[in-house]
Write a protein that holds these residues in place. Sequence first.
Motif, PDB file in Angstrom:
ATOM      1  N   GLN A   1      -2.539  -3.722  -1.515  1.00  0.00           N
ATOM      2  CA  GLN A   1      -1.419  -3.937  -2.432  1.00  0.00           C
ATOM      3  C   GLN A   1      -1.912  -3.907  -3.875  1.00  0.00           C
ATOM      4  O   GLN A   1      -3.097  -4.097  -4.147  1.00  0.00           O
ATOM      5  CB  GLN A   1      -0.698  -5.238  -2.115  1.00  0.00           C
ATOM      6  CG  GLN A   1      -1.263  -6.481  -2.698  1.00  0.00           C
ATOM      7  CD  GLN A   1      -0.335  -7.690  -2.470  1.00  0.00           C
ATOM      8  OE1 GLN A   1       0.599  -7.665  -1.681  1.00  0.00           O
ATOM      9  NE2 GLN A   1      -0.616  -8.761  -3.166  1.00  0.00           N
TER      10      GLN A   1
ATOM     11  N   SER B   1      -3.621   3.428  -1.030  1.00  0.00           N
ATOM     12  CA  SER B   1      -2.941   3.552   0.265  1.00  0.00           C
ATOM     13  C   SER B   1      -3.367   2.462   1.240  1.00  0.00           C
ATOM     14  O   SER B   1      -2.786   2.343   2.323  1.00  0.00           O
ATOM     15  CB  SER B   1      -3.240   4.920   0.879  1.00  0.00           C
ATOM     16  OG  SER B   1      -4.635   5.069   1.091  1.00  0.00           O
ATOM     17  N   ASP B   2      -4.370   1.645   0.851  1.00  0.00           N
ATOM     18  CA  ASP B   2      -4.901   0.658   1.785  1.00  0.00           C
ATOM     19  C   ASP B   2      -4.902  -0.780   1.261  1.00  0.00           C
ATOM     20  O   ASP B   2      -5.476  -1.661   1.884  1.00  0.00           O
ATOM     21  CB  ASP B   2      -6.320   1.053   2.189  1.00  0.00           C
ATOM     22  CG  ASP B   2      -7.269   1.136   1.002  1.00  0.00           C
ATOM     23  OD1 ASP B   2      -6.805   1.081  -0.162  1.00  0.00           O
ATOM     24  OD2 ASP B   2      -8.486   1.247   1.227  1.00  0.00           O
TER      25      ASP B   2
ATOM     26  N   PRO C   1       0.819  -1.209   0.000  1.00  0.00           N
ATOM     27  CA  PRO C   1       0.000   0.000   0.000  1.00  0.00           C
ATOM     28  C   PRO C   1       0.860   1.271   0.000  1.00  0.00           C
ATOM     29  O   PRO C   1       1.780   1.406   0.812  1.00  0.00           O
ATOM     30  CB  PRO C   1      -0.812  -0.124   1.289  1.00  0.00           C
ATOM     31  CG  PRO C   1      -0.946  -1.598   1.507  1.00  0.00           C
ATOM     32  CD  PRO C   1       0.386  -2.143   1.053  1.00  0.00           C
ATOM     33  N   GLY C   2       0.561   2.167  -0.928  1.00  0.00           N
ATOM     34  CA  GLY C   2       1.256   3.444  -1.011  1.00  0.00           C
ATOM     35  C   GLY C   2       2.676   3.399  -1.551  1.00  0.00           C
ATOM     36  O   GLY C   2       3.333   4.440  -1.652  1.00  0.00           O
ATOM     37  N   ASP C   3       3.191   2.243  -1.906  1.00  0.00           N
ATOM     38  CA  ASP C   3       4.571   2.111  -2.396  1.00  0.00           C
ATOM     39  C   ASP C   3       4.745   2.931  -3.674  1.00  0.00           C
ATOM     40  O   ASP C   3       4.017   2.726  -4.641  1.00  0.00           O
ATOM     41  CB  ASP C   3       4.866   0.638  -2.671  1.00  0.00           C
ATOM     42  CG  ASP C   3       6.315   0.359  -3.042  1.00  0.00           C
ATOM     43  OD1 ASP C   3       7.030   1.270  -3.510  1.00  0.00           O
ATOM     44  OD2 ASP C   3       6.737  -0.800  -2.874  1.00  0.00           O
TER      45      ASP C   3
ATOM     46  N   ASN D   1       2.093   2.162  -6.458  1.00  0.00           N
ATOM     47  CA  ASN D   1       0.770   1.735  -6.032  1.00  0.00           C
ATOM     48  C   ASN D   1      -0.086   2.976  -5.795  1.00  0.00           C
ATOM     49  O   ASN D   1       0.249   3.825  -4.978  1.00  0.00           O
ATOM     50  CB  ASN D   1       0.865   0.893  -4.758  1.00  0.00           C
ATOM     51  CG  ASN D   1      -0.464   0.276  -4.361  1.00  0.00           C
ATOM     52  OD1 ASN D   1      -1.511   0.660  -4.843  1.00  0.00           O
ATOM     53  ND2 ASN D   1      -0.394  -0.690  -3.466  1.00  0.00           N
ATOM     54  N   ASN D   2      -1.191   3.082  -6.482  1.00  0.00           N
ATOM     55  CA  ASN D   2      -2.095   4.220  -6.344  1.00  0.00           C
ATOM     56  C   ASN D   2      -3.026   4.063  -5.140  1.00  0.00           C
ATOM     57  O   ASN D   2      -3.778   4.976  -4.833  1.00  0.00           O
ATOM     58  CB  ASN D   2      -2.911   4.386  -7.633  1.00  0.00           C
ATOM     59  CG  ASN D   2      -3.587   5.723  -7.721  1.00  0.00           C
ATOM     60  OD1 ASN D   2      -2.948   6.764  -7.533  1.00  0.00           O
ATOM     61  ND2 ASN D   2      -4.870   5.724  -7.993  1.00  0.00           N
TER      62      ASN D   2
END
Length: 132
Positions: free
Chosen positions: A101, A98-99, A40-42, A95-96
Amino acid sequence: MSAEHAHLPPGVEVIATLPEAAPRIPAGAEARTVRVTLSPGDPGAPPHRHPGPLFGYVTEGEILFELEGQPPRVLKAGDAVFEPGGDVIHYQGGNNLSDAQSQLVVTMFALPGTPILTVVGAEELAGRFQVE
């Protein structure tokens, strides 16, 4: 379904075709299938380039994707992706979400022994045009 794919058995679906990719495949290239899983968020890898073209498919989540000369776009599960490789810079591939993968699977065509990606330095980036 197009007439050319009408003969496919149930459960088999052509997601995308890209006939213009063939001339970009270097002579003597090998095919490499690569799975990219982003937490998440990567933000993904820093700006980079690939040694040859790649064609793939988002299998899960959403990928924020930007290639040199193109505006950023969000690819969702089920979307196909193409990169020409070579000199073209891949600015974003994060990754678009945030919660959850996100994941994509690509097949890259490159000469044996070449790296999967090469990070582009700050000096070169400063001299390149980037779509805002």
